[in-house]
Design a protein around this motif. Sequence first.
Motif, short mmCIF file in Angstrom:
data_model
loop_
_atom_site.label_atom_id
_atom_site.label_comp_id
_atom_site.label_asym_id
_atom_site.label_seq_id
_atom_site.Cartn_x
_atom_site.Cartn_y
_atom_site.Cartn_z
N GLU A 1 -9.17 0.68 -11.71
CA GLU A 1 -7.96 0.60 -10.88
C GLU A 1 -7.10 -0.60 -11.24
OE1 GLU A 1 -8.27 0.99 -6.72
OE2 GLU A 1 -9.56 2.74 -6.78
N TYR B 1 -12.36 12.31 -2.02
CA TYR B 1 -12.53 11.48 -3.22
C TYR B 1 -13.93 11.55 -3.82
CZ TYR B 1 -8.03 9.51 -1.92
OH TYR B 1 -6.69 9.36 -1.61
N THR C 1 -3.86 9.33 -9.41
CA THR C 1 -2.66 8.54 -9.71
C THR C 1 -1.48 9.46 -9.92
OG1 THR C 1 -2.80 8.54 -12.12
CG2 THR C 1 -4.14 6.91 -10.98
N LEU D 1 0.81 -1.22 0.00
CA LEU D 1 0.00 0.00 0.00
C LEU D 1 0.84 1.27 0.00
CD1 LEU D 1 -2.86 -0.85 2.55
CD2 LEU D 1 -3.05 -0.53 0.07
N THR E 1 5.53 4.95 -2.40
CA THR E 1 4.73 6.16 -2.24
C THR E 1 5.15 6.91 -0.97
OG1 THR E 1 2.99 4.89 -1.14
CG2 THR E 1 2.73 5.29 -3.50
N ASN F 1 0.77 4.55 -7.62
CA ASN F 1 0.11 5.26 -6.52
C ASN F 1 -1.37 5.55 -6.84
OD1 ASN F 1 -0.10 6.49 -4.03
ND2 ASN F 1 0.71 8.45 -4.74
N LEU G 1 -10.38 2.38 -1.79
CA LEU G 1 -9.41 2.17 -0.72
C LEU G 1 -10.10 1.98 0.63
CD1 LEU G 1 -6.43 2.28 0.31
CD2 LEU G 1 -6.74 4.76 0.52
N ARG H 1 -5.19 5.74 -6.15
CA ARG H 1 -6.04 5.91 -4.96
C ARG H 1 -7.43 6.35 -5.38
NH1 ARG H 1 -2.81 10.57 -3.68
NH2 ARG H 1 -2.12 10.12 -5.80
N SER H 2 -8.44 5.78 -4.70
CA SER H 2 -9.82 6.18 -4.96
C SER H 2 -10.70 5.77 -3.78
CB SER H 2 -10.34 5.54 -6.25
OG SER H 2 -10.69 4.19 -6.02
N SER I 1 -9.87 -1.47 2.72
CA SER I 1 -9.21 -1.41 4.03
C SER I 1 -10.11 -1.99 5.12
CB SER I 1 -8.85 0.03 4.38
OG SER I 1 -7.92 0.55 3.47
#
Length: 746
Positions: free
Chosen positions: A468, A529, A541, A140, A144, A479, A485, A481-482, A489
Amino acid sequence: MNRFLGFGKIGICIFLILGILSAFALHQLKFSFDFSQFFPEGDEDLLFYQEFSKEFGTDDNFLLIAVVSDSSVFEKDFLKRFHQLSLDAKKIPFVSDSQSLTTLSYPLKTSFGYTKLPVIHINDVSRYKTDWAKIREDGLFLNTLIDSEATSLVLALETDDALDYAQSVELLGALRKSLDNNHLNDYHLLGRTYFYEALVQMQKQELITTSIASSLLVILILIFIYRKPIVVLIATSSIIVALLLFLGLLSVLGKELNAMAAFYPILMLIVGTSDVVHIMDHYLGKLISGDTKTNAMINTLRTVGASTLLTSVTTAVGFASLLTSKSSSIADFGVNSALGVLVAYGTVIVLTTSLLLTTKKQYLLSKKRDLKKWDAYLLSVNRFTMLRPKLILIGSAIFIGICIWGAFQVNTNYQFKESLPEGSKIASDFDFFQKKYAGFRPLEIAVITKENHKVTDFEVVREIDKIEKELDKIDAIQNVRSVTLFYKSLHMANNLNKVAYFTLPKTRTTFDTYNTEIKKLARKRLAKYINNTKTKARIKTSVLDIGTDSLATVYKNLNEFIATNTNTAIVDFKLTGKGLLLDKNAFYIRDSLIEGLILATIIIGILMVFLFRNLKLLFISILPNIVPLLFAAALLGFLQIPLEASISVVFAIVFGIAVDDTIHFLSNYKIHIGNGVTREKALEETFKKTGRALVITTLLLFFGFLVLLFSVHKPSVTIGLLISITLLTALIFDLLLIPVLLRKLT
């Protein structure tokens, strides 16, 4: 004569006052660097991004700080100092949020509810090995917030949108103080504020360097040409005052100087010197032949003043052709340069002539002013054109053919790193993030739902996940992300934090449960987001700097995947972001460049018709000036130099300046023909009367633009070489091809 002297003294006083006022206004000059300057104005993607960013903010409002450890980041003392930096960063002006591995944690579902597990247990050295293994396993944060070798950690700051230069400097000053306080001296920076600070400093340095270097060059060349100190002083004073007036005018008008500001001193000094040389040469020549100062000046203004005015107008038109560019920075450069050329002409005509009129004749003329050698060399060139016309025409045709072939090899695969100062800290920082992390270029994909769907619907989130997974397959994109996530998680947190469960839940029931829990646990982060109405979302990204043409292929493949693999009945996806807009600008350059040059050719052609009143002379005047443009394009193609925004100005500069020599040559030729002499005699006199000035001014331009070789800005170095070489080519074609065409067509 007294009237002329009175006029001269008044002119000197006026320009002295204006020069002093301009010097005081210099401190108000504004410098800026904003990526939006290069966006294609009016483009539909730009309009979409502007509306999209109103809800989500800009995509470049970040500053990354990579702090390097001597060995491994998993050392207690280093982690404590880095963690303190992370905490201090929240107090830095204009910082709205911050993230680092020492402040982040994993959520974990227990029988008592959710708890948090630190990503790194700073105070427990025994758990460092396990923490690092976990970071590598889930991936993750890898590349980054920590590099793959665990030698550096990244502190990611979110800054306020659209910070100006002063705010950027203030933020960076506070950050560097915090780094110093925490004894973290080995670090790298990346982000808009850092670029703003570094590139504005570069602009100021370049402006000073090019001004000094160009001024010294002009003085040396004038000394070599005229020898007399008073003549050199008059010429230098006129040119430097012209530069002062121009910069002062930009200051008064509130113009902001961008990355191409370094060209202004060169253009003003070199173009101004060209006008000075033509006027000075003709005036001194008349004095040598025995004319009085008054008659010599009247003759000079009638003969050279008109052609010099026309050359200034055509040069200004060449620069003004950049108005067709969709990039505001290029268009502004064109307008400012055109204005500068006219300021230079006005200054030279009034101030130079005023100074000459008020200077005694004996101080102007050198005791040894022998022009016989110049005449011999120039007349030998004329004889060559008379004896070898076929060779010149065939050679020109072959040269043009090769240039056309080379022009078709031009590419636009430009990389952003090429615009960074060579050997600078910012360039090395950029390379560091390119190699160790996800790069700098931001790319976003806008998610827009249809009908009554929300971005938090199960079906919509699954469509986002499809995108994604496709993005994860592309090496240049990292990297990602949206909104997914948060669901992934929580799914992992509900399954003992096992990496295998970092996926979307398979059932709608579980998904809806997570929706409820996300509202409680991560409402603030979720808002980054999705919008308030939950009808729009963003996929964020980072893209590596692999070149605009290469990225165009990436974008094309992504759009094709979206069109064929997503459910467009419930949601639309659209690529957006500043990185995309910068890349797209490259594809407008060719079209706007061609449009601008065609427009400039038409306008200059009309001016030529009024000047020469002869269509054959119009053709003869245009052809030798198209060839240098083809040659510049060929050089780009053969040398594989990508065409980008700043390099595109080469063509406007070359066209605007190169045509000057042609106008001086043909104007003088026409005057001699009008006096009733034969064509051959007219050519001989033209070579003798204008050839010396043409050679001198071209050499001045050649060496003047070579000053840019000292630039730390790579595109400026390229521009200097291209302009110098192509202007020399233009002179060769003027001296060889024009006489042949005059003999064949007139």
